[in-house]
Scaffold this motif. Sequence first.
Motif, short mmCIF file in Angstrom:
data_model
loop_
_atom_site.label_atom_id
_atom_site.label_comp_id
_atom_site.label_asym_id
_atom_site.label_seq_id
_atom_site.Cartn_x
_atom_site.Cartn_y
_atom_site.Cartn_z
N ALA A 167 5.32 -1.84 3.10
CA ALA A 167 5.12 -1.62 4.54
C ALA A 167 5.81 -0.33 4.97
CB ALA A 167 5.67 -2.80 5.33
N VAL A 168 7.04 -0.11 4.49
CA VAL A 168 7.78 1.12 4.81
C VAL A 168 7.04 2.32 4.23
CG1 VAL A 168 9.95 2.38 4.47
CG2 VAL A 168 9.99 -0.09 4.95
N LEU A 169 6.55 2.18 3.00
CA LEU A 169 5.82 3.27 2.34
C LEU A 169 4.54 3.62 3.08
CD1 LEU A 169 5.69 5.17 -0.11
CD2 LEU A 169 4.54 3.34 -1.36
N LEU A 170 3.82 2.60 3.56
CA LEU A 170 2.58 2.84 4.30
C LEU A 170 2.87 3.60 5.59
CD1 LEU A 170 -0.43 2.53 4.81
CD2 LEU A 170 0.02 0.23 5.69
N ARG A 171 3.93 3.19 6.31
CA ARG A 171 4.29 3.90 7.55
C ARG A 171 4.61 5.35 7.26
NH1 ARG A 171 8.55 5.80 9.37
NH2 ARG A 171 9.87 4.71 7.88
N ALA A 172 5.39 5.60 6.19
CA ALA A 172 5.76 6.97 5.84
C ALA A 172 4.54 7.79 5.43
CB ALA A 172 6.80 6.95 4.71
N LEU A 173 3.61 7.15 4.73
CA LEU A 173 2.39 7.84 4.32
C LEU A 173 1.57 8.27 5.53
CD1 LEU A 173 0.34 8.73 2.15
CD2 LEU A 173 -0.58 6.39 2.21
N VAL A 174 1.44 7.38 6.51
CA VAL A 174 0.68 7.69 7.72
C VAL A 174 1.33 8.87 8.46
CG1 VAL A 174 0.04 6.84 10.02
CG2 VAL A 174 -0.33 5.41 8.00
N VAL A 175 2.66 8.87 8.54
CA VAL A 175 3.38 9.98 9.19
C VAL A 175 3.10 11.29 8.45
CG1 VAL A 175 5.65 10.97 9.69
CG2 VAL A 175 5.19 8.57 10.22
N GLY A 176 3.20 11.25 7.12
CA GLY A 176 2.96 12.45 6.32
C GLY A 176 1.55 12.98 6.48
N LEU A 177 0.57 12.08 6.44
CA LEU A 177 -0.81 12.50 6.61
C LEU A 177 -1.06 13.05 8.02
CD1 LEU A 177 -2.70 9.61 4.76
CD2 LEU A 177 -2.38 11.97 3.97
N SER A 178 -0.38 12.48 9.01
CA SER A 178 -0.51 12.98 10.38
C SER A 178 -0.03 14.42 10.48
CB SER A 178 0.30 12.11 11.35
OG SER A 178 -0.18 10.79 11.36
N LEU A 179 1.05 14.73 9.77
CA LEU A 179 1.60 16.07 9.82
C LEU A 179 0.70 17.07 9.10
CD1 LEU A 179 4.02 17.73 10.80
CD2 LEU A 179 5.08 17.35 8.58
#
Length: 198
Positions: free
Chosen positions: A160-172
């Motif tokens: 779950a933490v990894l998915l949130r971080a992935l979404v943030v990275g892709l957003s950037l």
Amino acid sequence: MTRLSREDSRSITQEKLRTAALQEFARWGFGGAAIDKITESAGFSRGAFYANYKSKEDILIDVLKAYNNREIQEWRQFLAMPEDIETVLNYMRESFTRYLGQADWGMFVIEAQLHAKRNKDFAAKYRGYLNEVNESVRLMLSALYSRAGVAEPPNFGELAVLLRALVVGLSLDVGDDSDSSNAPDQLMYFLKTILHQA
């Protein structure tokens, strides 16, 4: 013409202020963002800002919560649909594409992270926000595993933490000078991979 209730009027005001704040923080950073500019862009007075928020930090957290909660709620609605899992994942992909289409979102999220690193008082509020988001993502992932008919892995909380971080990275990564077309596909690849491993 129906008169808006006080609560409806306040919700509309807050949404306009959030939209203006997102653009202002993304453009100028937390330190450079000005409440006067936020209110001017939203079409309100300075008093309207303070009627809804105590500070720039308050609206920063509110924008994060509002935008992320909206996305997670939409995904959870898709997961409750009777369609097959592949169709549901396609709906989630379309939703994520719209999420990435929000102007300046990636820059805004990074500004929030940087401000949390630089300010101990805000860092506590930001950690509270992260805990809420991680729990929401965990519940959404749990619904996804259930919908796919597979068991949750032992490291489920970390996913779950990894998915949130992935979404943030892709957003950037999404911006005028980068190819954003692959971002939704990359997120779907991650989700399909973890389901396949399960």
